[in-house]
Design a protein around this motif. Structure first.
Motif, PDB file in Angstrom:
ATOM      1  N   GLY A 180       1.004  -1.150  -0.453  1.00 55.83           N
ATOM      2  CA  GLY A 180      -0.005   0.201   0.273  1.00 55.83           C
ATOM      3  C   GLY A 180       1.174   1.814  -0.411  1.00 55.83           C
ATOM      4  N   ARG A 181       0.260   2.093   0.208  1.00 56.56           N
ATOM      5  CA  ARG A 181       1.336   3.704   0.707  1.00 56.56           C
ATOM      6  C   ARG A 181       0.421   4.537   0.925  1.00 56.56           C
ATOM      7  NH1 ARG A 181      -0.690   7.585  -4.834  1.00 56.56           N
ATOM      8  NH2 ARG A 181      -2.896   7.125  -4.837  1.00 56.56           N
ATOM      9  N   PHE A 182       1.589   5.471   2.279  1.00 60.62           N
ATOM     10  CA  PHE A 182       0.592   6.368   2.669  1.00 60.62           C
ATOM     11  C   PHE A 182       0.897   7.691   1.761  1.00 60.62           C
ATOM     12  CE2 PHE A 182       2.236   3.774   5.753  1.00 60.62           C
ATOM     13  CZ  PHE A 182       1.028   3.968   6.903  1.00 60.62           C
ATOM     14  N   VAL A 183      -0.069   8.359   2.242  1.00 55.41           N
ATOM     15  CA  VAL A 183      -0.184   9.986   1.458  1.00 55.41           C
ATOM     16  C   VAL A 183      -0.487  10.971   2.050  1.00 55.41           C
ATOM     17  CG1 VAL A 183      -1.854  11.128   0.306  1.00 55.41           C
ATOM     18  CG2 VAL A 183      -1.875   8.699  -0.466  1.00 55.41           C
ATOM     19  N   LEU A 184       0.635  11.719   1.713  1.00 55.51           N
ATOM     20  CA  LEU A 184       0.841  12.685   3.175  1.00 55.51           C
ATOM     21  C   LEU A 184       0.973  14.084   2.742  1.00 55.51           C
ATOM     22  CD1 LEU A 184       3.961  10.712   3.216  1.00 55.51           C
ATOM     23  CD2 LEU A 184       3.646  11.588   5.317  1.00 55.51           C
ATOM     24  N   SER A 185      -0.322  15.232   2.727  1.00 57.24           N
ATOM     25  CA  SER A 185       0.083  16.498   2.798  1.00 57.24           C
ATOM     26  C   SER A 185       0.845  17.134   3.696  1.00 57.24           C
ATOM     27  CB  SER A 185      -1.859  16.509   2.890  1.00 57.24           C
ATOM     28  OG  SER A 185      -3.013  15.930   1.829  1.00 57.24           O
ATOM     29  N   PRO A 186       1.828  17.442   2.790  1.00 57.06           N
ATOM     30  CA  PRO A 186       3.022  18.384   3.565  1.00 57.06           C
ATOM     31  C   PRO A 186       2.372  19.568   3.821  1.00 57.06           C
ATOM     32  CG  PRO A 186       3.547  17.798   0.932  1.00 57.06           C
ATOM     33  CD  PRO A 186       2.092  17.011   1.015  1.00 57.06           C
ATOM     34  N   THR A 187       2.197  19.570   5.166  1.00 55.71           N
ATOM     35  CA  THR A 187       2.915  21.550   4.869  1.00 55.71           C
ATOM     36  C   THR A 187       3.917  22.668   4.737  1.00 55.71           C
ATOM     37  OG1 THR A 187       1.823  20.758   7.751  1.00 55.71           O
ATOM     38  CG2 THR A 187       2.763  23.416   7.415  1.00 55.71           C
ATOM     39  N   VAL A 188       3.077  23.738   3.877  1.00 56.50           N
ATOM     40  CA  VAL A 188       3.383  24.109   2.360  1.00 56.50           C
ATOM     41  C   VAL A 188       4.695  24.943   2.592  1.00 56.50           C
ATOM     42  CG1 VAL A 188       3.219  25.883   0.740  1.00 56.50           C
ATOM     43  CG2 VAL A 188       1.316  23.669   1.436  1.00 56.50           C
ATOM     44  N   GLY A 189       5.822  24.657   2.762  1.00 55.78           N
ATOM     45  CA  GLY A 189       7.203  25.774   3.560  1.00 55.78           C
ATOM     46  C   GLY A 189       8.077  24.657   4.874  1.00 55.78           C
ATOM     47  N   ALA A 190       7.553  24.044   5.140  1.00 53.56           N
ATOM     48  CA  ALA A 190       7.717  23.467   6.003  1.00 53.56           C
ATOM     49  C   ALA A 190       9.227  22.502   5.637  1.00 53.56           C
ATOM     50  CB  ALA A 190       7.097  22.399   7.089  1.00 53.56           C
ATOM     51  N   SER A 191      10.663  22.793   6.617  1.00 53.83           N
ATOM     52  CA  SER A 191      11.441  22.136   5.994  1.00 53.83           C
ATOM     53  C   SER A 191      11.741  20.850   7.454  1.00 53.83           C
ATOM     54  CB  SER A 191      12.739  23.324   6.268  1.00 53.83           C
ATOM     55  OG  SER A 191      13.034  23.909   5.378  1.00 53.83           O
ATOM     56  N   VAL A 192      11.639  19.620   6.215  1.00 53.12           N
ATOM     57  CA  VAL A 192      12.005  18.349   6.869  1.00 53.12           C
ATOM     58  C   VAL A 192      13.230  17.754   6.854  1.00 53.12           C
ATOM     59  CG1 VAL A 192      11.159  15.998   6.812  1.00 53.12           C
ATOM     60  CG2 VAL A 192       9.156  17.945   6.130  1.00 53.12           C
ATOM     61  N   PRO A 193      14.368  17.254   8.487  1.00 55.34           N
ATOM     62  CA  PRO A 193      15.424  16.805   8.087  1.00 55.34           C
ATOM     63  C   PRO A 193      15.644  15.453   6.848  1.00 55.34           C
ATOM     64  CG  PRO A 193      14.958  17.586   9.981  1.00 55.34           C
ATOM     65  CD  PRO A 193      13.657  17.828   9.051  1.00 55.34           C
ATOM     66  N   GLN A 194      17.000  15.633   6.281  1.00 50.23           N
ATOM     67  CA  GLN A 194      17.038  14.150   5.234  1.00 50.23           C
ATOM     68  C   GLN A 194      16.631  13.257   6.231  1.00 50.23           C
ATOM     69  OE1 GLN A 194      17.565  13.876   2.230  1.00 50.23           O
ATOM     70  NE2 GLN A 194      17.759  11.916   2.163  1.00 50.23           N
ATOM     71  N   GLU A 195      17.383  12.537   7.514  1.00 47.80           N
ATOM     72  CA  GLU A 195      17.327  12.111   8.504  1.00 47.80           C
ATOM     73  C   GLU A 195      15.445  11.699   8.536  1.00 47.80           C
ATOM     74  OE1 GLU A 195      17.784  13.795  12.617  1.00 47.80           O
ATOM     75  OE2 GLU A 195      19.088  13.507  11.666  1.00 47.80           O
ATOM     76  N   ASN A 196      14.922  12.391   9.243  1.00 48.74           N
ATOM     77  CA  ASN A 196      13.750  11.993   8.787  1.00 48.74           C
ATOM     78  C   ASN A 196      12.704  11.488   7.683  1.00 48.74           C
ATOM     79  OD1 ASN A 196      14.370  13.826  10.850  1.00 48.74           O
ATOM     80  ND2 ASN A 196      12.229  14.762  11.299  1.00 48.74           N
ATOM     81  N   TRP A 197      13.153  11.510   6.601  1.00 46.23           N
ATOM     82  CA  TRP A 197      12.955  10.855   5.459  1.00 46.23           C
ATOM     83  C   TRP A 197      13.174   9.634   5.278  1.00 46.23           C
ATOM     84  CZ3 TRP A 197       9.022  13.763   1.669  1.00 46.23           C
ATOM     85  CH2 TRP A 197      10.060  15.126   2.091  1.00 46.23           C
ATOM     86  N   ILE A 198      14.301   8.998   5.556  1.00 47.07           N
ATOM     87  CA  ILE A 198      14.980   7.505   5.755  1.00 47.07           C
ATOM     88  C   ILE A 198      14.281   7.490   6.381  1.00 47.07           C
ATOM     89  CG2 ILE A 198      17.390   6.550   6.296  1.00 47.07           C
ATOM     90  CD1 ILE A 198      17.892   8.262   4.132  1.00 47.07           C
TER      91      ILE A 198
END
Length: 122
Positions: free
Chosen positions: A82-100
């Motif tokens: 399956g998949r998760f569909v995320l609606s980002p908070t526009v303009g927020a910055s996410v650290p690379q480690e969080n993506w991993i």
């Protein structure tokens, strides 16, 4: 801390729906998403994809986040769960480690959902 929580739930053999809900909450927090939902099975639409290496749609992780939805596939090897569909908070910055970490969480979910649970003793 995010991974530890999900690993603990997997070890406790919680219900799949509860585990999905827990991963959904962790992803919302980690990726600073406005919303996050899980869709089982093959996708019905094409969205920018968070790849296994933490990049988005084959490029560097987006900073700041876009206004469009992103998908985070849940796979076990070649099997699409399956998949998760995320609606980002526009303009927020996410650290690379969080993506991993987000990808690692979906790996644990896929393993728990696909792997048969051993019978309870007794």
């Amino acid at each position: 801390r995010h991974i530890e929580r999900i690993v603990r739930l997997v070890e406790q053999r919680v219900d799949s729906d509860d585990l999905i809900f827990a991963v959904q909450a962790e992803l919302t927090s980690l990726l600073l998403a406005h919303s996050c939902r899980y869709e089982a099975g093959e996708p019905t639409s094409v969205l920018p994809r968070i790849e296994r290496n933490g990049t988005v749609a084959g490029g560097p992780a987006l900073r700041p986040l876009p206004a469009e939805d992103l998908e985070l596939p849940v796979r076990r090897g070649d099997r699409y769960v399956g998949r998760f569909v995320l609606s980002p908070t526009v303009g927020a910055s996410v650290p690379q480690e969080n993506w991993i970490v987000a990808v690692i969480l979906t790996d644990h979910l896929a393993a728990a959902v696909i792997s048969p649970k051993p019978a309870a003793p007794g």
